[in-house]
Write a protein that holds these residues in place. Structure first.
Motif, mmCIF file in Angstrom:
data_model
loop_
_atom_site.group_PDB
_atom_site.id
_atom_site.type_symbol
_atom_site.label_atom_id
_atom_site.label_comp_id
_atom_site.label_asym_id
_atom_site.label_seq_id
_atom_site.Cartn_x
_atom_site.Cartn_y
_atom_site.Cartn_z
ATOM 1 N N GLY A 31 -3.555 -38.181 -19.971
ATOM 2 C CA GLY A 31 -4.199 -37.926 -18.440
ATOM 3 C C GLY A 31 -3.875 -36.695 -18.004
ATOM 4 N N TYR A 32 -3.904 -36.542 -16.585
ATOM 5 C CA TYR A 32 -3.782 -35.625 -15.895
ATOM 6 C C TYR A 32 -2.826 -35.624 -14.957
ATOM 7 N N ILE A 33 -1.848 -34.402 -14.793
ATOM 8 C CA ILE A 33 -1.001 -34.264 -13.698
ATOM 9 C C ILE A 33 -1.593 -32.984 -12.647
ATOM 10 N N THR A 34 -1.388 -33.131 -11.632
ATOM 11 C CA THR A 34 -1.985 -31.931 -10.702
ATOM 12 C C THR A 34 -1.015 -31.287 -10.155
ATOM 13 N N VAL A 35 -0.867 -29.957 -10.429
ATOM 14 C CA VAL A 35 0.188 -29.033 -9.738
ATOM 15 C C VAL A 35 -0.615 -28.188 -8.942
ATOM 16 N N LYS A 41 -5.658 -26.016 -6.852
ATOM 17 C CA LYS A 41 -5.441 -27.115 -7.715
ATOM 18 C C LYS A 41 -5.440 -26.841 -9.236
ATOM 19 N N ARG A 42 -4.388 -27.139 -9.918
ATOM 20 C CA ARG A 42 -4.356 -27.026 -11.361
ATOM 21 C C ARG A 42 -4.120 -28.227 -12.124
ATOM 22 N N HIS A 43 -5.195 -28.724 -13.057
ATOM 23 C CA HIS A 43 -5.128 -29.951 -13.688
ATOM 24 C C HIS A 43 -4.524 -29.868 -14.976
ATOM 25 N N LEU A 44 -3.288 -30.232 -15.244
ATOM 26 C CA LEU A 44 -2.666 -30.126 -16.691
ATOM 27 C C LEU A 44 -2.949 -31.499 -17.526
ATOM 28 N N HIS A 45 -3.364 -31.405 -18.675
ATOM 29 C CA HIS A 45 -3.546 -32.760 -19.252
ATOM 30 C C HIS A 45 -2.586 -32.707 -20.181
ATOM 31 N N TYR A 46 -2.105 -33.989 -20.399
ATOM 32 C CA TYR A 46 -0.976 -34.573 -21.154
ATOM 33 C C TYR A 46 -1.250 -35.551 -21.990
ATOM 34 N N HIS A 47 -0.468 -35.439 -23.391
ATOM 35 C CA HIS A 47 -0.513 -36.748 -24.043
ATOM 36 C C HIS A 47 0.933 -37.247 -24.360
ATOM 37 N N PHE A 48 1.064 -38.387 -24.328
ATOM 38 C CA PHE A 48 2.398 -39.202 -24.597
ATOM 39 C C PHE A 48 2.435 -40.012 -25.748
#
Length: 443
Positions: A31-35, A41-48
């Protein structure tokens, strides 16, 4: 049977990975974490990827891919992740197939990947100006990302935490580690580098000695270079040095710097160095037009794009549509990146002096970031060698050589490895990493 992860957002769970047909061996979330700020706004996509061994107790390894600007999904399907693109048979008209990676680091650790800096992979910004980035901006965003990610996945705060990276992310790893230590928001346990950037002088000045050791130039040429350049081969304006360096570049021009035993783009970055079976390049070009890649580059550059730049892949991985993120590329051309921190020595000295464990390892056939550069840079820290240069083994085979220093610092080579040795030496790198995170001080 997957161990329960109670704190993770239910809507972030990944039930199926693009191109893979089968059950996932552990829980996946994306999903995304917004910083950033309200206006930027910058939306960083992650995969865990939860550990396949024991996610409740195993470490969380935060892996930062290199580039800068290469997607985390390149690391997931080419490096340490639980999947590999199936390249046993390649047909242009067929969908890309993915298989399990038997030497994934998820065997022993949970893995957290992020598309960073913003603009890489599925990450995106709401303002075009945010695609201009540098080391300081990237690390600030990564620090903000981790704070927010651990707020959502709070059950992992007490797990041992590692920061790992390869190639250019060797800049980001110690900078981020220092930010975390300064903030003491989450407990950082240690950090590890694979052929990582360390100091721009060491990075660029050891190509000549490495080439000499590998037999690419003669004794006479090396002596001429050493005499005319005064052992400073990089950024040296002396006329004799420049002339000899021009001759030197002619001798290494056809050598693939990322793995000197392989032809440029021939190395498949997979579990073996065997040829894949291809349609002719003519058929590739007839379907897709002229390509900037030859057939040997096709699987490494174009296949990830074909796999992840689809509506189905984006839906499975909870990524925004192409209209928002732009097209998926293994390494983004959208980002305008500049390096603004050239010497990582003060950060490493600070971290190691505080007792944080550090593991550097290099493929010994990488000319882009030669192992002798990393080793000599470590020696410049003036730490004492506890264990001298010695072989380390996987089974009865020598996997490489290692040196152990005071202040919990370990260095090792991977015999036969290139710039990213977990691609050519997957079993050995997993074995080394597992021994180390399980508490071994030496290999």
């Amino acid at each position: 049977m997957h161990a329960e992860i109670n704190g993770a957002p239910i809507e972030a769970q990944v039930k199926q990975f693009p191109g893979f047909h089968g059950d996932l061996l552990s829980k996946h979330y994306a999903g995304y974490i917004t910083v950033g700020t309200e206006l930027n706004k910058r939306h960083l996509h992650y995969h865990f990827v939860a550990s396949e061994r024991n996610p409740i107790k195993d470490p969380v390894t935060f892996f930062i891919n290199g580039g800068p600007g290469c997607s985390a999904y390149a690391a997931i399907v080419h490096n340490i992740g639980p999947f590999k693109i199936d390249e046993t048979v390649f047909r242009v008209k067929d969908p890309i197939r993915v298989k399990r990676h038997p030497y994934s680091w998820s065997k022993v650790s949970s893995l957290l990947f992020v598309d960073s800096p913003v603009g890489a992979g599925y990450s995106y910004a709401e303002n075009e100006e945010d695609y201009v980035s540098d080391d300081s901006i990237t690390v600030a965003d990564l620090y903000a990302f981790l704070n927010k990610w651990f707020s959502e996945y709070s059950e992992f705060i007490s797990n041992p935490f590692y920061i790992a990276g390869s190639s250019y992310s060797g800049v980001h790893v110690p900078l981020l580690a220092q930010e975390i230590v300064n903030g003491i928001y989450i407990y950082i346990y240690t950090h590890t580098h694979c052929n990582g950037a360390i100091d721009i002088h060491f990075e660029n000045n050891y190509v000549v000695p490495f080439a000499y050791r590998m037999g690419f130039i003669s004794d006479e040429q090396y002596n001429d270079l050493a005499t005319s350049c005064g052992s400073l081969y990089w950024n040296n304006e002396h006329p004799d040095c420049k002339r000899n360096m021009e001759i030197f570049r002619g001798f290494i021009k056809g050598i693939y710097e990322y793995h000197v035993l392989c032809l440029p783009c021939y190395f498949k970055m997979g579990l073996s160095m065997e040829d894949a079976q291809y349609d002719s390049m003519d058929s590739i070009q007839s379907l897709h037009g002229e390509s900037e890649y030859d057939m040997y580059c096709h699987d490494y550059e174009i296949n990830p794009r074909r796999l992840f730049d689809t509506r189905t892949a984006r839906e499975l991985l909870h990524a925004m549509p192409e209209e928002i993120t732009g097209p998926f590329e293994r390494c983004s051309k959208r980002i305008k990146y500049s390096r603004n921190i050239f010497n990582l020595t003060p950060y490493h000295l600070n971290l190691t002096s505080k007792g944080y464990r550090t593991f550097f390892y290099n493929g010994d056939h990488d000319m882009r970031m030669p192992y002798i550069a990393t080793l000599d840079w470590i020696k410049s820290l003036n730490y004492t060698e506890i264990e001298k240069w010695h072989p380390w083994f996987v089974g009865d085979q020598i996997a490489g050589y290692a040196v152990r220093f005071t202040n919990n610092l370990l260095f090792a080579t991977l015999r036969g490895g290139g710039h990213t040795p977990f691609e050519s030496m997957p079993r050995e790198t997993l074995e080394a990493y597992q021994r180390w995170i399980d508490g071994a001080d030496s290999l």
